[in-house]
Design an enzyme around this catalytic site. Structure first.
Site, PDB file in Angstrom:
ATOM      1  N   GLY A 238       4.262   9.509  -1.539  1.00 16.45           N
ATOM      2  CA  GLY A 238       3.656   8.180  -1.632  1.00 16.45           C
ATOM      3  C   GLY A 238       2.325   8.132  -0.911  1.00 16.45           C
TER       4      GLY A 238
ATOM      5  N   GLY B 183       0.599   4.930  -0.756  1.00 15.43           N
ATOM      6  CA  GLY B 183       0.266   3.521  -0.548  1.00 15.43           C
ATOM      7  C   GLY B 183      -0.157   3.309   0.897  1.00 15.43           C
ATOM      8  N   LEU B 184      -0.115   2.078   1.332  1.00 10.99           N
ATOM      9  CA  LEU B 184      -0.533   1.813   2.707  1.00 10.99           C
ATOM     10  C   LEU B 184       0.282   2.635   3.680  1.00 10.99           C
ATOM     11  CD1 LEU B 184      -1.157  -2.006   2.679  1.00 10.99           C
ATOM     12  CD2 LEU B 184      -2.808  -0.159   2.894  1.00 10.99           C
TER      13      LEU B 184
ATOM     14  N   GLY C 283       2.256   5.450   3.102  1.00 11.44           N
ATOM     15  CA  GLY C 283       2.103   6.892   2.945  1.00 11.44           C
ATOM     16  C   GLY C 283       0.685   7.367   3.219  1.00 11.44           C
TER      17      GLY C 283
ATOM     18  N   ARG D  57       8.501 -19.903  -0.060  1.00 10.26           N
ATOM     19  CA  ARG D  57       8.600 -19.273  -1.370  1.00 10.26           C
ATOM     20  C   ARG D  57       9.951 -19.419  -2.026  1.00 10.26           C
ATOM     21  NH1 ARG D  57       5.565 -13.440  -0.357  1.00 10.26           N
ATOM     22  NH2 ARG D  57       3.496 -14.329  -0.109  1.00 10.26           N
TER      23      ARG D  57
ATOM     24  N   HIS E  23       8.962 -10.147  -6.757  1.00  6.86           N
ATOM     25  CA  HIS E  23       7.715  -9.796  -6.110  1.00  6.86           C
ATOM     26  C   HIS E  23       7.861  -8.672  -5.080  1.00  6.86           C
ATOM     27  CE1 HIS E  23       3.842 -10.331  -4.366  1.00  6.86           C
ATOM     28  NE2 HIS E  23       4.315 -10.728  -3.207  1.00  6.86           N
TER      29      HIS E  23
ATOM     30  N   GLU F 264       7.530  -0.357   2.210  1.00 12.86           N
ATOM     31  CA  GLU F 264       8.497  -1.166   1.479  1.00 12.86           C
ATOM     32  C   GLU F 264       9.757  -0.354   1.135  1.00 12.86           C
ATOM     33  OE1 GLU F 264       6.687  -3.411  -1.730  1.00 12.86           O
ATOM     34  OE2 GLU F 264       8.632  -4.126  -2.437  1.00 12.86           O
TER      35      GLU F 264
ATOM     36  N   ARG G  89      10.674 -12.139   3.328  1.00 17.93           N
ATOM     37  CA  ARG G  89       9.452 -11.673   3.953  1.00 17.93           C
ATOM     38  C   ARG G  89       8.420 -12.795   3.986  1.00 17.93           C
ATOM     39  NH1 ARG G  89       4.552  -9.803   2.250  1.00 17.93           N
ATOM     40  NH2 ARG G  89       5.133  -9.842   0.058  1.00 17.93           N
TER      41      ARG G  89
ATOM     42  N   LEU H 260       1.813  -5.803   4.272  1.00 18.87           N
ATOM     43  CA  LEU H 260       0.683  -4.910   4.532  1.00 18.87           C
ATOM     44  C   LEU H 260       0.721  -4.480   5.996  1.00 18.87           C
ATOM     45  CD1 LEU H 260      -2.129  -6.755   2.556  1.00 18.87           C
ATOM     46  CD2 LEU H 260      -0.560  -4.983   1.794  1.00 18.87           C
TER      47      LEU H 260
HETATM   48  C1  LIG Z   1       0.868  -8.686  -6.550  1.00 22.93           C
HETATM   49  C2  LIG Z   1       1.261  -8.411  -5.141  1.00 22.93           C
HETATM   50  C3  LIG Z   1       0.595  -9.034  -4.106  1.00 22.93           C
HETATM   51  C4  LIG Z   1       0.939  -8.776  -2.783  1.00 22.93           C
HETATM   52  N1  LIG Z   1       0.240  -9.390  -1.794  1.00 22.93           N
HETATM   53  C5  LIG Z   1       0.566  -9.131  -0.509  1.00 22.93           C
HETATM   54  C6  LIG Z   1      -0.177  -9.734   0.543  1.00 22.93           C
HETATM   55  O1  LIG Z   1      -1.090 -10.511   0.311  1.00 22.93           O
HETATM   56  N2  LIG Z   1       0.158  -9.443   1.808  1.00 22.93           N
HETATM   57  C7  LIG Z   1       1.172  -8.581   2.108  1.00 22.93           C
HETATM   58  O2  LIG Z   1       1.399  -8.339   3.272  1.00 22.93           O
HETATM   59  N3  LIG Z   1       1.878  -7.987   1.122  1.00 22.93           N
HETATM   60  C8  LIG Z   1       1.612  -8.240  -0.169  1.00 22.93           C
HETATM   61  N4  LIG Z   1       2.331  -7.641  -1.165  1.00 22.93           N
HETATM   62  C9  LIG Z   1       3.352  -6.638  -0.837  1.00 22.93           C
HETATM   63  C10 LIG Z   1       2.727  -5.299  -0.481  1.00 22.93           C
HETATM   64  O3  LIG Z   1       1.618  -5.076  -1.314  1.00 22.93           O
HETATM   65  C11 LIG Z   1       3.655  -4.108  -0.663  1.00 22.93           C
HETATM   66  O4  LIG Z   1       4.857  -4.367  -0.099  1.00 22.93           O
HETATM   67  C12 LIG Z   1       3.104  -2.865   0.011  1.00 22.93           C
HETATM   68  O5  LIG Z   1       1.795  -2.627  -0.407  1.00 22.93           O
HETATM   69  C13 LIG Z   1       3.938  -1.641  -0.229  1.00 22.93           C
HETATM   70  O6  LIG Z   1       3.265  -0.490   0.275  1.00 22.93           O
HETATM   71  P1  LIG Z   1       3.946   0.918   0.318  1.00 22.93           P
HETATM   72  O7  LIG Z   1       2.986   1.830   0.946  1.00 22.93           O
HETATM   73  O8  LIG Z   1       5.266   0.817   0.940  1.00 22.93           O
HETATM   74  O9  LIG Z   1       4.206   1.343  -1.188  1.00 22.93           O
HETATM   75  P2  LIG Z   1       3.282   1.421  -2.477  1.00 22.93           P
HETATM   76  O10 LIG Z   1       1.938   0.918  -2.239  1.00 22.93           O
HETATM   77  O11 LIG Z   1       4.076   0.833  -3.569  1.00 22.93           O
HETATM   78  O12 LIG Z   1       3.114   2.945  -2.726  1.00 22.93           O
HETATM   79  C14 LIG Z   1       4.105   3.743  -3.287  1.00 22.93           C
HETATM   80  C15 LIG Z   1       3.587   5.142  -3.412  1.00 22.93           C
HETATM   81  O13 LIG Z   1       4.653   6.008  -3.644  1.00 22.93           O
HETATM   82  C16 LIG Z   1       4.396   6.838  -4.734  1.00 22.93           C
HETATM   83  N5  LIG Z   1       5.671   7.141  -5.336  1.00 22.93           N
HETATM   84  C17 LIG Z   1       6.705   6.304  -5.587  1.00 22.93           C
HETATM   85  N6  LIG Z   1       7.730   6.975  -6.104  1.00 22.93           N
HETATM   86  C18 LIG Z   1       7.344   8.259  -6.169  1.00 22.93           C
HETATM   87  C19 LIG Z   1       7.981   9.441  -6.620  1.00 22.93           C
HETATM   88  N7  LIG Z   1       9.202   9.431  -7.077  1.00 22.93           N
HETATM   89  N8  LIG Z   1       7.297  10.597  -6.560  1.00 22.93           N
HETATM   90  C20 LIG Z   1       6.030  10.625  -6.086  1.00 22.93           C
HETATM   91  N9  LIG Z   1       5.402   9.542  -5.632  1.00 22.93           N
HETATM   92  C21 LIG Z   1       6.054   8.381  -5.683  1.00 22.93           C
HETATM   93  C22 LIG Z   1       3.439   6.081  -5.579  1.00 22.93           C
HETATM   94  O14 LIG Z   1       2.686   6.978  -6.334  1.00 22.93           O
HETATM   95  C23 LIG Z   1       2.620   5.367  -4.536  1.00 22.93           C
HETATM   96  O15 LIG Z   1       1.603   6.212  -4.100  1.00 22.93           O
HETATM   97  C24 LIG Z   1       2.008  -7.899  -2.497  1.00 22.93           C
HETATM   98  C25 LIG Z   1       2.686  -7.302  -3.533  1.00 22.93           C
HETATM   99  C26 LIG Z   1       2.352  -7.561  -4.854  1.00 22.93           C
HETATM  100  C27 LIG Z   1       3.170  -6.974  -5.940  1.00 22.93           C
END
Ligand SMILES: Cc1cc2nc3c(=O)[nH]c(=O)nc-3n(C[C@H](O)[C@H](O)[C@H](O)COP(=O)(O)OP(=O)(O)OC[C@H]3O[C@@H](n4cnc5c(N)ncnc54)[C@H](O)[C@@H]3O)c2cc1C
Ligand code: HEM
Ligand code: HEM
Ligand code: SF4
Ligand code: F3S
Ligand code: FES
Lengths: 659, 220, 242
Positions: A62, A64-65, A67, A352, A423, A447, A457, A463
């Site tokens: 991953g 995302g933020l 990873g 919410r 969401h 997440e 939440r 974030l």
């Molecule tokens: C529309 C929207 C608006 C939002 N707004 C807010 C906000 O304003 N404030 C706030 O705090 N939160 C907000 N959130 C929530 C927040 O964005 C997410 O909870 C957070 O970004 C999740 O980050 P993460 O790094 O955990 O995962 P993600 O950003 O989902 O990253 C997942 C990563 O894992 C990788 N991955 C997944 N499965 C696999 C696999 N099997 N093999 C290889 N790679 C894989 C993907 O490629 C990706 O790189 C919002 C969410 C949404 C949907």
């Protein structure tokens, strides 16, 4: 068994669908004053000699933020990081879509904010189903996150004096949300991505983009690697490491329609669950009240509209059922401003979950508007009359534009239509204070874990959690694990590797071999609808039981009727989807079971049987003040429930009330 | 040299050389307009050109000092244009099946316009500097040479075509050079575009007026 | 709506591709372009044919994953991403040409999917501020004038979709590179690496085989995020002063 006796204090544990195992406990959080626990933990942690770090390989799945931050930080510290994402670039992780902002207890406004208040708000917001030590640490670290991001060049909104601007968000009384227009997630993620890119260029991170983790390698009880598929060539390969970090995001897409990115999926955490990691609180999902409603069956995902719209928009539906007149022709006294009516104190600004549920109730009564009656009006006519069109445009112009682009309706003249949508998922892999799962050497951050949000939440805190985990919490705890654990290299011919690889390959081949007559999406839609109807905004026993009976049938039908053209040795997006579905079926079942067993309402989990006389959510603390950590025992077999008792020493559980 | 190796640096060389040529042409055009004042004025001017700097410089030295600069500019400009164009064509090996004209308009006019200008310069020097191909070929009497040259249909035609190409080249090139040298910004953008158009128009009209006047018999 | 689609189909980077004709019917005006392709793919799967491969993820116009050239225009006729382009901008009976991004630095992976990793490598060469985790000063230690903050933001909005490269007749990544250089170079935090950043990024851009910029301006016209063309001028200035 229909209604519960909400007063007896005894849950009728008559379900035979699971067994209760030994409780789990978080053994990592030090005792002592809550403010000092994190310092204490870091002090106790064993360090790895910088010269030796290079010899340790860490897999981070991953980007995302969570990873991205973890990969960059671990690489900076000298570890050899092997990182994965299924998108073509780490910058596209789903975090990029977050709009609103990120919380931090900086108290720049001097409006009474503090670490303690952020801690308090988050525990309360989570409806007393989160662990205090974790949440407190989150609030502490939040302050450092902003410093870190500013140093990276994240262009947060600023005031004319050049200092950072903040706003209040999600019904909180203080102004602690930092933001970058409506693109906070994007800017934060780009910061992490750029730091990660620097490490990739320096050779400290080996990136595998377009590569999907399909299983976990556990050897001698420890996570030692993953099996992943190169999505372009179809090659299935084992990658070995000394520890594995899952930062794979949430599982909201099990519902098919959600605000999540289309490819977000649950495979990584579900496969880890099958290999021994407990899955906590799977039924805790968050529904966002202000999304653009679906326009038809073709709809592939739902788009979120910022919550801020509720500050000025008024929500209403016609008083009469089946009133199909255009909104402008419905006179004032035939409109029902139901939130203002039911919750006069908070009106349109109730949290919410409450706003979402109320919308469902009126639509279920047949008073919904728009296609399929699945929508309510969010009307700016009053705001425009009061503030003038220019002021409304200045505040919400870009949101209105987005709405118009999608719906072709002009929200300045016709009220917007909104509807709730899935969401965020508060549930996830169970982790201790160190963010380690029940499989030693397997960590879950962002997440993907269940840690900090309890049953609900607060806005702008995901974030914060993702970055806290990735930049600040995981690196020292992972250090401790690697420093303490003697690890032998895994021989390349270890039988476990071939076995797991074969399992993965067989599963894909099985899917390809069915050659039936239904597409992956058709199954996904059906599963999603079933979940939305029975394990969505409001849940009851009958519905959950229905879903639990239906899901195995659907799974069985899948294995008879799925059709995926092409082969596994090529870019095959239909195969990717079908393979993710296999895991969704199992996860969906666990979600329903979890929702069924938790015969209380809390946060985003609303059991109609457990309501106050006014119809509000009623927690049942005596029985359910625990996190439910589920252990896998085979597809379709009864899982084992391990309870983690939650203790509230600092924030005392109270009933939430918004009336 | 590091500048020359990078595409952005090479482009800057091109912009500077282009602007040098442009400056020369503005002066050149003003000089040419003396045609309308009669043979003595123009011939005198041509003579004066060769006396600039006297007595420090000898007769004709100024011209010989200016020439290397111009040649260097032409060569640098041409070589850079050639190398960059090759690179650019390689960077887009496959065209879209569904073609749209606009997208390549500026680049294409620059490329073929540049080639026309290059060929023209050779012809022009053979015609009016070395007088190799000039019908009159009277050393020291440019006025007569010019009239002679423009009196033939091909002579006038070549000039008109070249000047048109020049106008188009400047129209994009002047703004482009500002962009390349980094002096453009959102506030200046419109002014620069306007200046480019004005300059292009000025040069085109100024240059084209001579052959047109000759062919129309106004200047003979 | 009923539409005729001519879509570029190509098995892999080394196999030749061609435009293939498909008919789709029952397309709703409210569908996004990608949902229209989903409809086609559902039919193809049921017919046992390989569905059309295309990149996408957020479907909200922010991840930068989607991108195809529609009737010769990157991301199609509207100034937005392909996922946010709706079918109401087309007419019943239209024939629509769909092609992948074309650029030497973006080899086709399959059908409409191209390899844009060259953009990531440009970022890796200098598109960051070196700020190791934990070493950051207090956020308010350096004020950033609002003007600089706004300018930085305007350029930071780039989603890395690559439409600029696809639209540029020279396959140039100038606008993309400019977006990052300007974002970081105008901030005080980015000042120490200002010169090396722009030099390294331009070097990486050249090394990846992107073309040079002839100031055609097509990139900025195609850019769904409105990264301004003057960003390229700023990039050039940064480069020359380095
Ligand atoms: C529309 C929207 C608006 C939002 N707004 C807010 C906000 O304003 N404030 C706030 O705090 N939160 C907000 N959130 C929530 C927040 O964005 C997410 O909870 C957070 O970004 C999740 O980050 P993460 O790094 O955990 O995962 P993600 O950003 O989902 O990253 C997942 C990563 O894992 C990788 N991955 C997944 N499965 C696999 C696999 N099997 N093999 C290889 N790679 C894989 C993907 O490629 C990706 O790189 C919002 C969410 C949404 C949907
Ligand atoms: C005679 C006078 C000429 C003048 C005044 C002139 C001027 C210019 C200027 C100012 C530019 C813009 C540079 C930039 O974009 O930064 C330019 C570009 C260009 N010139 Fe010339 N040029 C001349 C002759 C030529 C010749 C002889 C050639 C061909 C061999 C040529 C080919 C080009 C090309 C291909 C470009 C690129 C277009 C671009 O980069 O935008 N030019 N010229
Ligand atoms: C009406 C049009 C023009 C006329 C009448 C004209 C006339 C002349 C004359 C008379 C000379 C010779 C000067 C001398 O040797 O004393 C000359 C030289 C030259 N002209 Fe022109 N010219 C015209 C247009 C152009 C254009 C359009 C260009 C460039 C694109 C150009 C470029 C040059 C160059 C490079 C020289 C050589 C300078 C030198 O000898 O060092 N001219 N021109
Ligand atoms: S500059 Fe614009 S077109 Fe280019 S990658 Fe960024 S967002 Fe896409
Ligand atoms: S279209 Fe290409 S030529 Fe330059 S101005 Fe844009 S990169
Ligand atoms: S799918 Fe993310 S921008 Fe289009």
């Amino acid at each position: 068994m229909s209604a519960h006796d909400t007063t007896s204090g005894k849950a009728p544990m008559s379900y035979l669908d699971y067994t209760v195992g030994t409780p789990v406990a978080d053994t990592r959080a030090p005792a002592g004053p809550i403010e000092q626990r994190w310092d204490q933990r870091r002090f106790e942690a064993k360090l790895v000699n910088p010269a030796n770090r290079r010899k340790h390989t860490v897999i981070v799945v991953g980007t995302g933020l969570a990873g991205g931050a973890a990969g960059a930080t671990l690489a900076e510290q000298g570890y050899h990081v092997v990182q994965f994402c299924f998108q073509d670039s780490p910058r596209r992780a789903h975090s990029i879509a977050a709009q609103g902002g990120i919380n931090a207890a900086k108290n720049y406004r001097n409006d009474g904010d503090s670490i303690r208040r952020l801690f308090y708000d988050t525990v309360k917001g989570g409806d007393f189903r989160a662990r205090e030590s974790n949440v407190h640490r989150l609030a502490q670290v939040s302050v450092e996150i902003i410093d870190q991001c500013v140093a990276q060049g994240v262009p947060f909104a600023r005031e004319y004096g050049g200092l950072l601007d903040t706003r209040s968000f999600g019904g909180v009384q203080v102004s602690r949300t930092f933001y970058a227009r409506g693109q906070t997630g994007q800017q934060l993620l780009l910061g992490a991505y750029q730091a990660l890119s620097r490490q990739i260029a320096a050779g400290n991170v080996e990136l595998h983009a377009r590569t999907e983790m399909l299983d976990l390698i556990v050897i001698d009880g420890r996570a030692r690697g993953i099996v992943a598929r190169d999505l372009v060539t179809g090659e299935i390969r084992t990658h070995l490491a000394d520890a594995v970090v899952l930062a794979t995001g949430g599982y909201g897409n099990v519902f098919y329609l959600s605000t999540n990115a289309k490819n977000s999926n649950a495979t990584a955490i579900w496969r880890a669950h099958r290999r021994g990691a407990y899955f906590a609180n799977p039924c805790f999902t968050q529904i966002h009240p202000t999304c653009i409603p679906r326009s038809g069956d073709h709809q592939s995902k739902l788009t979120l509209m910022s919550e801020s719209l509720r500050n000025d928009g008024r929500i209403w539906v016609p008083k009469a059922k089946g009133d199909t007149r255009p909104p402008a022709q419905i006179p004032e006294d035939e409109r029902d401003y139901y939130l203002e009516r039911i919750y006069p104190a908070f009106g349109n600004l109730v949290p919410r979950d409450i706003a979402s549920r109320a919308a469902k109730v009126v639509c279920d009564e047949g008073r919904g508007v728009g296609p399929g009656g699945q929508g309510v009006y969010l009307d700016f006519a009053d705001a425009i009359a009061r503030l003038g069109r220019a002021a409304v445009e200045a505040k919400y112009g870009n949101l209105f534009e987005m709405y118009e682009r999608i719906t072709a309706e002009d929200p300045y003249t016709v009220p917007m239509r909104i509807y709730p949508a899935i969401h965020y998922t508060m549930g996830g892999l169970w982790v201790d204070y160190d963010l380690q799962t029940t499989v030693p050497g397997l960590f879950a951050i962002g997440e993907a874990n269940f840690s900090d949000h309890g049953a609900n939440r607060l806005g702008a805190s995901a974030l914060m959690q993702g970055l806290a985990d990735g930049y600040f919490v995981l690196p020292p705890t992972l250090n401790d694990y690697l420093g303490r654990t003697p690890l032998e290299p895994v021989p390349g011919d270890h039988p476990q590797l071939a076995e797991v690889e074969a399992e993965v390959t067989d599963r894909l081949n099985l899917i390809l071999a069915v050659d039936g007559d239904r597409t992956p999406d058709s199954f996904h839609r059906e599963l999603g609808e079933l979940l939305w109807d029975n394990c969505g905004m409001a849940r009851d026993e009958a519905g959950l039981r229905h879903a639990l009976a239906r899901i195995p049938e659907l799974r069985e039908e899948f294995w008879r009727r799925i059709k995926v053209p092409g082969t596994g040795a090529e870019l095959n997006q239909a195969l990717e989807k079908a393979n993710r579905l296999v895991d969704y079926f199992e996860l969906a079942e666990l979600m329903c079971l979890d929702a069924l067993h938790r015969a209380e309402s809390c946060g985003g989990h609303f059991r109609t049987e457990s309501a106050t006389p006014e119809g509000e959510a009623a927690r049942r603390d005596e029985e359910f003040t625990y996190a439910a950590a589920w252990e896998f025992s085979g597809t379709g077999d009864a899982p084992v429930l391990h309870k983690e008792e939650l203790v509230f020493e600092h924030v005392h559980p109270t009933q939430r009330s918004y009336a | 040299m590091a500048l020359w190796r990078s595409s952005v640096g090479k482009k800057a060389v091109m912009a500077v050389s282009g602007l040098v040529m442009l400056a020369y042409l503005v002066a050149h055009m003003l000089g040419n307009l003396k045609v309308f004042l009669g043979p003595d004025d123009l011939n005198g001017y041509a003579h004066w050109l060769r006396t600039i700097g006297q007595p420090v410089l000898h007769y004709g030295w100024f011209l010989w000092l200016a020439r290397p600069v111009l040649v260097a500019a032409v060569v640098a400009h041409g070589v850079a244009a050639y190398q960059l164009s090759r690179r650019d064509l390689k960077a887009r090996p496959q065209q879209y099946v569904h073609r749209r004209r606009q997208s390549t308009y500026a680049t294409r006019t620059m490329r073929w316009g540049g080639v026309i200008l290059g060929l023209f310069i050779v012809w022009h020097i053979l015609d009016l500097t070395t007088l190799t191909v000039n019908p009159a070929a009277e050393e020291g009497h440019p006025y007569q040479n010019i009239v002679a040259s423009f009196s033939t249909w091909y002579g006038g035609g070549i000039y008109c075509l070249a000047v048109l190409a020049l106008g188009l080249h400047i129209r994009h090139g002047f703004w482009s050079a500002a962009q390349t040298l980094g002096v453009n910004n959102p506030r200046r953008d419109r002014a620069l575009k306007f200046a480019a158009n004005a300059l292009a128009l000025l040069l085109t009209v100024g240059f084209v007026s001579v052959p047109v006047a000759v062919m129309a018999g106004l200047v003979r | 709506m009923n539409l005729t689609l001519r879509i570029w189909r190509q098995q892999g980077p080394d196999t030749p591709g061609e435009m293939t004709i498909y008919q789709v019917s029952g397309i709703s005006e409210d569908m996004s372009f990608l949902e229209m392709l989903d409809t086609l793919n559902e039919e193809l799967i049921l017919r046992g044919e390989r569905p059309v491969a295309f990149d996408h993820d957020c479907r909200e116009g922010i991840c930068g994953a989607c991108g195809m050239v529609i009737n010769g225009q990157a991301h199609g006729p509207e100034r937005t991403t392909t996922c946010q382009l709706h079918m109401r901008h087309f007419k019943d009976g239209d024939t629509i040409d769909v092609e992948p991004w074309r650029a030497g630095a973006f080899p086709v992976v399959r059908d409409l999917v191209v390899d844009r990793s060259a953009l990531d490598r440009i970022i890796g060469s200098g598109g960051y501020i070196t700020a190791p985790t934990g070493s950051a000063p207090e956020a308010h230690a350096t004020a950033v004038p609002k003007e600089a903050a706004d300018l930085a933001f305007e350029h930071a909005e780039c989603i890395g979709c690559g439409a600029c490269v696809a639209a540029c007749p020279n396959g140039s990544a100038m606008l993309f590179t400019a977006a990052k250089v300007v974002h970081l170079n105008v901030l005080p935090q980015g000042a120490p690496e200002r010169a090396s950043r722009v030099r390294n990024m331009v070097g990486a851009m050249d090394a990846e085989g992107f073309g040079g910029c002839t100031n055609t301006g097509e990139c900025a016209t195609a850019c769904p995020k409105g990264i301004p063309l003057t960003g390229i001028a700023r990039l050039n200035r940064e480069f020359l002063r380095s």
